[in-house]
Design a protein around this motif. Structure first.
Motif, short mmCIF file in Angstrom:
data_model
loop_
_atom_site.label_atom_id
_atom_site.label_comp_id
_atom_site.label_asym_id
_atom_site.label_seq_id
_atom_site.Cartn_x
_atom_site.Cartn_y
_atom_site.Cartn_z
N HIS A 89 36.23 49.12 74.89
CA HIS A 89 36.52 49.98 73.74
C HIS A 89 36.12 49.22 72.47
N LEU A 90 36.11 49.94 71.36
CA LEU A 90 35.88 49.30 70.06
C LEU A 90 37.20 49.21 69.32
N HIS A 91 37.56 47.99 68.90
CA HIS A 91 38.71 47.79 68.02
C HIS A 91 38.18 47.73 66.60
N PHE A 92 38.73 48.57 65.73
CA PHE A 92 38.24 48.66 64.34
C PHE A 92 39.39 48.46 63.35
N GLU A 93 39.13 47.64 62.34
CA GLU A 93 40.12 47.40 61.29
C GLU A 93 39.48 47.53 59.91
N VAL A 94 40.32 47.84 58.92
CA VAL A 94 39.95 47.72 57.50
C VAL A 94 40.94 46.73 56.91
N ARG A 95 40.43 45.76 56.12
CA ARG A 95 41.26 44.69 55.58
C ARG A 95 41.05 44.52 54.08
N THR A 96 42.01 43.86 53.46
CA THR A 96 41.86 43.48 52.05
C THR A 96 41.29 42.08 51.91
N GLY A 97 41.19 41.37 53.03
CA GLY A 97 40.60 40.03 53.08
C GLY A 97 39.85 39.86 54.39
N PRO A 98 39.14 38.75 54.58
CA PRO A 98 38.33 38.58 55.79
C PRO A 98 39.13 38.21 57.03
N ALA A 99 40.38 37.75 56.87
CA ALA A 99 41.12 37.19 58.00
C ALA A 99 42.16 38.15 58.57
N TYR A 100 42.60 37.83 59.76
CA TYR A 100 43.66 38.57 60.44
C TYR A 100 44.93 38.59 59.58
N GLY A 101 45.62 39.74 59.58
CA GLY A 101 46.87 39.84 58.84
C GLY A 101 46.75 40.54 57.51
N SER A 102 45.52 40.86 57.11
CA SER A 102 45.33 41.54 55.82
C SER A 102 44.94 43.01 56.02
N ASP A 103 45.30 43.56 57.17
CA ASP A 103 44.88 44.91 57.53
C ASP A 103 45.60 45.99 56.73
N ILE A 104 44.90 47.12 56.55
CA ILE A 104 45.49 48.33 55.97
C ILE A 104 45.15 49.49 56.91
N ASP A 105 45.70 50.67 56.65
CA ASP A 105 45.49 51.82 57.53
C ASP A 105 44.02 52.25 57.52
N PRO A 106 43.30 52.05 58.63
CA PRO A 106 41.87 52.40 58.64
C PRO A 106 41.62 53.90 58.66
N VAL A 107 42.55 54.67 59.24
CA VAL A 107 42.38 56.13 59.29
C VAL A 107 42.44 56.70 57.88
N ALA A 108 43.44 56.27 57.11
CA ALA A 108 43.58 56.74 55.74
C ALA A 108 42.40 56.29 54.87
N PHE A 109 41.94 55.05 55.11
CA PHE A 109 40.81 54.52 54.31
C PHE A 109 39.56 55.35 54.56
N LEU A 110 39.23 55.61 55.82
CA LEU A 110 38.05 56.41 56.14
C LEU A 110 38.19 57.84 55.61
N ALA A 111 39.41 58.40 55.73
CA ALA A 111 39.64 59.76 55.27
C ALA A 111 39.40 59.87 53.76
N SER A 112 39.72 58.80 53.02
CA SER A 112 39.51 58.82 51.57
C SER A 112 38.04 58.86 51.21
N HIS A 113 37.18 58.55 52.21
CA HIS A 113 35.72 58.58 51.99
C HIS A 113 35.08 59.72 52.80
N GLY A 114 35.90 60.68 53.21
CA GLY A 114 35.37 61.87 53.86
C GLY A 114 35.11 61.74 55.35
N ILE A 115 35.62 60.69 55.98
CA ILE A 115 35.40 60.47 57.41
C ILE A 115 36.71 60.68 58.17
N SER A 116 36.69 61.59 59.15
CA SER A 116 37.87 61.87 59.96
C SER A 116 37.67 61.32 61.35
N VAL A 117 38.59 60.42 61.76
CA VAL A 117 38.50 59.83 63.10
C VAL A 117 39.79 60.07 63.88
#
Length: 282
Positions: free
Chosen positions: A254-282
């Motif tokens: 499978h593909l594991h996908f994240e959106v982060r505020t920094g390059p490292a682990y632990g800085s993740d934010i909600d990727p579904v909401a982030f993509l939705a804010s740019h018109g992408i529904s997953v």
């Protein structure tokens, strides 16, 4: 108890036969002995004959046992070693093919030629040239969802495991991204333009790519079977960054996908909401 076959019966001496010969009438007859020159020649002839009949060195047989394997999308060393019953496991496979693979045993690319059962040097096989940096696409998935905002979905289809799902499967106690259930070898796209900051082994994430984007966010793609990019490379929206797989800590491809505020682990934010804010529904 003596072991059968350990000792040979000693041959009767030529000299002894000459002295002990007995005539028909019971009297001892002095027979002529072999001359020193003849005896010496006989002794020299024996080893010469033995040498001529000596078997070929066993290394020839060992070399013939080596095989060549061509890496395909979705392969990783542990899988290749197990499927081909390589004695010594993936560590031996890597040791024998280090010149071909390079310094990171987790990064093997489709098209690499690996030697099974012996090192490339021992079998006389010339190490294959490194494969092109761009991994071939082995599947033809449906086009990824895109929008006029300059963003695309990383792969086609809907995600399964939700962001922040809880459970013992994750060291942090919850899921730091979302998962897309795609087959090994599916083309993975960068969601928008950016610069590669990580491309390599990421521990539990397996082979991963992390990309920095112009708005200061980072996107991360984990468990890849092959990489198409390198650190420092500039990417355009929708460019292939690798092929999906099952490397690292996984129970299946499978593909594991994240959106982060920094390059490292632990800085993740909600990727579904982030993509939705740019018109992408997953």
């Amino acid at each position: 108890m003596p072991i059968s076959g350990k000792h040979r019966r000693p041959k009767s001496s030529t000299i002894a036969r000459g002295v002990a010969a007995v005539g028909a009438g019971g009297a001892v007859i002095a027979l002529p002995l072999l001359g020193a020159t003849g005896a010496h020649a006989a002794e020299q002839a024996a080893p010469a004959a033995h040498s001529a009949a000596a078997p070929a060195a066993p290394v020839v047989k060992k070399q013939s046992e080596a095989r060549t394997y061509s890496v395909v999308a979705g392969d990783y060393l542990a899988k290749i070693a197990s499927d081909n019953k390589v004695e010594g496991g993936w560590e031996k496979l890597y040791q024998d093919n280090r010149e071909v693979i390079g310094g990171n045993p987790s990064l093997i690319r489709p098209g690499m030629k690996l030697t099974l059962g012996g090192s490339a040097a021992a079998t006389g096989t010339t190490p294959a040239a490194p494969a092109p940096s761009k991994a071939p696409v082995t599947t033809k998935p449906a086009p990824a969802q895109s929008s006029s905002s300059g963003y695309v979905a990383p792969v086609s289809g809907k995600h399964t495991t939700n962001y922040r799902a809880s459970g013992a499967n994750w060291s942090s106690g919850s899921h730091t991204g979302i998962d897309f259930p795609v087959f090994t070898g599916t083309s993975v796209k960068v969601i928008t333009s950016g610069t590669v900051v990580t491309a390599g082994w990421g521990g539990a994430y397996g082979n991963e790519v992390v990309v920095k984007h112009a708005d200061g966010h980072y996107s991360q793609y984990g468990h890849l079977s092959a990489l198409s990019v390198s650190v420092g490379q500039t990417l355009s929206t929708g460019q292939q960054i690798g092929l999906s797989g099952a490397t690292g800590n996984v129970t299946g491809p499978h593909l594991h996908f994240e959106v982060r505020t920094g390059p490292a682990y632990g800085s993740d934010i909600d990727p579904v909401a982030f993509l939705a804010s740019h018109g992408i529904s997953v």
